[in-house]
Design a protein around this motif. Structure first.
Motif, PDB file in Angstrom:
ATOM      1  N   ALA A 174     -27.491 -15.614  12.707  1.00  0.00           N
ATOM      2  CA  ALA A 174     -27.665 -16.961  13.240  1.00  0.00           C
ATOM      3  C   ALA A 174     -27.306 -16.986  14.713  1.00  0.00           C
ATOM      4  N   PHE A 175     -27.948 -17.904  15.442  1.00  0.00           N
ATOM      5  CA  PHE A 175     -27.539 -18.245  16.798  1.00  0.00           C
ATOM      6  C   PHE A 175     -26.549 -19.399  16.688  1.00  0.00           C
ATOM      7  N   MET A 176     -25.469 -19.335  17.467  1.00  0.00           N
ATOM      8  CA  MET A 176     -24.438 -20.358  17.410  1.00  0.00           C
ATOM      9  C   MET A 176     -23.951 -20.726  18.811  1.00  0.00           C
ATOM     10  N   LEU A 177     -23.588 -21.976  18.966  1.00  0.00           N
ATOM     11  CA  LEU A 177     -22.875 -22.410  20.157  1.00  0.00           C
ATOM     12  C   LEU A 177     -21.817 -23.405  19.710  1.00  0.00           C
ATOM     13  N   ARG A 178     -20.819 -23.605  20.555  1.00  0.00           N
ATOM     14  CA  ARG A 178     -19.728 -24.503  20.186  1.00  0.00           C
ATOM     15  C   ARG A 178     -19.613 -25.615  21.216  1.00  0.00           C
ATOM     16  N   ASP A 189     -21.759 -40.489  14.925  1.00  0.00           N
ATOM     17  CA  ASP A 189     -23.192 -40.278  14.706  1.00  0.00           C
ATOM     18  C   ASP A 189     -23.739 -39.275  15.728  1.00  0.00           C
ATOM     19  N   VAL A 190     -23.150 -38.090  15.739  1.00  0.00           N
ATOM     20  CA  VAL A 190     -23.473 -37.061  16.725  1.00  0.00           C
ATOM     21  C   VAL A 190     -24.668 -36.247  16.231  1.00  0.00           C
ATOM     22  N   GLN A 191     -25.681 -36.109  17.072  1.00  0.00           N
ATOM     23  CA  GLN A 191     -26.900 -35.401  16.700  1.00  0.00           C
ATOM     24  C   GLN A 191     -27.206 -34.324  17.735  1.00  0.00           C
ATOM     25  N   ALA A 192     -27.731 -33.218  17.262  1.00  0.00           N
ATOM     26  CA  ALA A 192     -28.090 -32.108  18.145  1.00  0.00           C
ATOM     27  C   ALA A 192     -29.541 -31.724  17.926  1.00  0.00           C
ATOM     28  N   GLU A 193     -30.242 -31.475  19.013  1.00  0.00           N
ATOM     29  CA  GLU A 193     -31.605 -30.958  18.971  1.00  0.00           C
ATOM     30  C   GLU A 193     -31.653 -29.679  19.803  1.00  0.00           C
ATOM     31  N   VAL A 194     -32.203 -28.639  19.238  1.00  0.00           N
ATOM     32  CA  VAL A 194     -32.253 -27.348  19.920  1.00  0.00           C
ATOM     33  C   VAL A 194     -33.706 -26.906  20.027  1.00  0.00           C
ATOM     34  N   PRO A 214     -34.661 -25.300  13.635  1.00  0.00           N
ATOM     35  CA  PRO A 214     -33.951 -26.019  12.568  1.00  0.00           C
ATOM     36  C   PRO A 214     -32.480 -25.606  12.542  1.00  0.00           C
ATOM     37  N   LEU A 215     -31.603 -26.568  12.315  1.00  0.00           N
ATOM     38  CA  LEU A 215     -30.165 -26.326  12.339  1.00  0.00           C
ATOM     39  C   LEU A 215     -29.579 -26.433  10.947  1.00  0.00           C
ATOM     40  N   GLN A 216     -28.471 -25.725  10.748  1.00  0.00           N
ATOM     41  CA  GLN A 216     -27.763 -25.849   9.480  1.00  0.00           C
ATOM     42  C   GLN A 216     -27.346 -27.307   9.260  1.00  0.00           C
ATOM     43  N   PHE A 217     -26.758 -27.908  10.297  1.00  0.00           N
ATOM     44  CA  PHE A 217     -26.457 -29.343  10.313  1.00  0.00           C
ATOM     45  C   PHE A 217     -26.892 -29.879  11.670  1.00  0.00           C
ATOM     46  N   SER A 218     -27.832 -30.787  11.688  1.00  0.00           N
ATOM     47  CA  SER A 218     -28.289 -31.365  12.955  1.00  0.00           C
ATOM     48  C   SER A 218     -27.575 -32.672  13.269  1.00  0.00           C
ATOM     49  N   VAL A 230     -25.364 -24.345  14.494  1.00  0.00           N
ATOM     50  CA  VAL A 230     -25.846 -23.082  13.917  1.00  0.00           C
ATOM     51  C   VAL A 230     -27.337 -23.153  13.628  1.00  0.00           C
ATOM     52  N   HIS A 231     -28.074 -22.173  14.136  1.00  0.00           N
ATOM     53  CA  HIS A 231     -29.484 -21.985  13.762  1.00  0.00           C
ATOM     54  C   HIS A 231     -29.580 -20.691  12.980  1.00  0.00           C
ATOM     55  N   ILE A 232     -29.910 -20.797  11.695  1.00  0.00           N
ATOM     56  CA  ILE A 232     -29.993 -19.625  10.833  1.00  0.00           C
ATOM     57  C   ILE A 232     -31.363 -18.971  10.991  1.00  0.00           C
ATOM     58  N   ILE A 233     -31.365 -17.663  11.143  1.00  0.00           N
ATOM     59  CA  ILE A 233     -32.626 -16.920  11.266  1.00  0.00           C
ATOM     60  C   ILE A 233     -33.146 -16.639   9.861  1.00  0.00           C
TER      61      ILE A 233
END
Length: 336
Positions: A174-178, A189-194, A214-218, A230-233
């Motif tokens: 997976a690709f990850m950032l913190r 209500d925090v949302q992430a788009e990658v 697609p993210l594990q949790f968006s 987290v983006h799972i490959i």
């Protein structure tokens, strides 16, 4: 026989095209790496947006330079009119001292302080002083408004990890950032788009393709601690079936947009960041950035550990990706 990776459906609503090239699309601070040509400086720049987006140091420098240059201009005008037109200046003092007294009289007039030690004499000097006081009133009203706009502007105050990392994750990689909230604000209500952009070869020619990752949790309810995005490959990932070397050579850029609701401002805030290939660590994983307090009554978020990670064997990551490549099955089509 040639094996070709069948990519997921790319997206076309990014604002970029396949012909944009693979220079950096977004700067690290979230601003777009775009230069506008064909217009002069005044036509392509909004002074208001420029002033509220300047760093605090540069903003204060601009205000200081405007204040100083305006006083130098009017001190020069008073000097050209004749120092004798300013009552209260010692006539036997040297030119430099007379000019400095005219400068300080200008600053008193510009700020409408008016100590009364020096005053204009004659129609010309009074007209110049009146014009300067008018400019001072207008300028300080504008500066006050800019200070308020900068102070009251909703901001996310997020901090992102310096690097995007690739790490083994469950049975895959997976690709990850913190990301953490660095201020004492309440974000819900925090949302992430990658979005990612990388080069692919089509019909013997390299082109840029864009994909929503697609993210594990968006979406999470609140950003109380750190959030590892987290983006799972897997078979839904555009990286599925690619080797580690292919990913490294794809001129990759990953762009992240985080949007949240600030309960104090009662407004939506957002912040962006971008990672290029040399800002991606392959074969690493983040270390915990929070722990219980000594008395066990609260959780301590250690902001200084935002970027703490440990290196893994790159061969381990390469082996996982090779397994994904071999297991991709129907996502590989064979061409003669």
């Amino acid at each position: 026989m040639a094996r070709t990776k069948r990519l997921p459906q790319d997206i076309s609503n990014t604002g970029y095209t396949a012909n944009a090239g693979m220079q950096r699309i977004m700067n690290r601070d979230g601003s777009l790496n775009v230069q506008r040509k064909g217009l002069n400086w005044w036509q392509r720049n909004s002074i208001y947006h420029t002033m509220i987006s300047l760093s605090p140091g540069r903003f204060m420098l601009v205000v200081f330079l405007f204040y100083t240059s305006t006083n130098l201009l009017f001190a020069s005008i008073y000097t050209l009119l004749g120092i004798d037109k300013l009552q209260g200046i010692d006539p036997v003092s040297g030119f430099g001292e007379k000019f400095m007294q005219a400068f300080f009289f200008s600053s008193q007039t510009l700020t409408t302080v008016g100590y009364g030690h020096i005053s204009p004499k004659g129609m010309a000097a009074n007209i110049v002083a009146s014009l300067e006081s008018f400019i001072g009133i207008m300028a300080f009203a504008i500066v006050t408004g800019l200070f308020f706009a900068r102070f009251a502007r909703p901001r996310a105050f997020l901090r992102f990890s310096d690097n995007l990392i690739m790490s083994p994750f469950k049975e895959s990689a997976a690709f990850m950032l913190r990301v953490i909230s660095a201020k004492n604000i309440s974000l819900t209500d925090v949302q992430a788009e990658v979005t990612t952009a990388f080069e692919v070869e089509e019909h013997g020619k390299k082109t840029t393709r864009y994909f929503q990752l697609p993210l594990q949790f968006s979406r999470i309810n609140s950003l109380a601690l750190s959030w590892t995005v987290v983006h799972i490959i897997d078979d839904k990932s555009p990286f599925y079936g690619l080797s580690l070397e292919e990913i490294k050579k794809s001129n990759l850029e990953v762009m992240i947009n985080v949007r949240a609701f600030d309960e104090h401002y009662s407004n939506t805030v957002q912040q962006r960041i971008s990672y290029k290939g040399d800002e991606i660590l392959y074969g690493a994983r983040f270390l915990p950035a929070f722990a219980p307090s000594e008395d066990g009554r609260s959780t301590i978020l250690k902001v200084q550990k935002l970027n703490h990670h440990e290196k893994l064997e790159e061969a381990h990551v390469a082996a996982i990706l090779e397994k994904i490549k071999l297991d991709q099955g129907k996502n590989v089509e064979v061409k003669a």
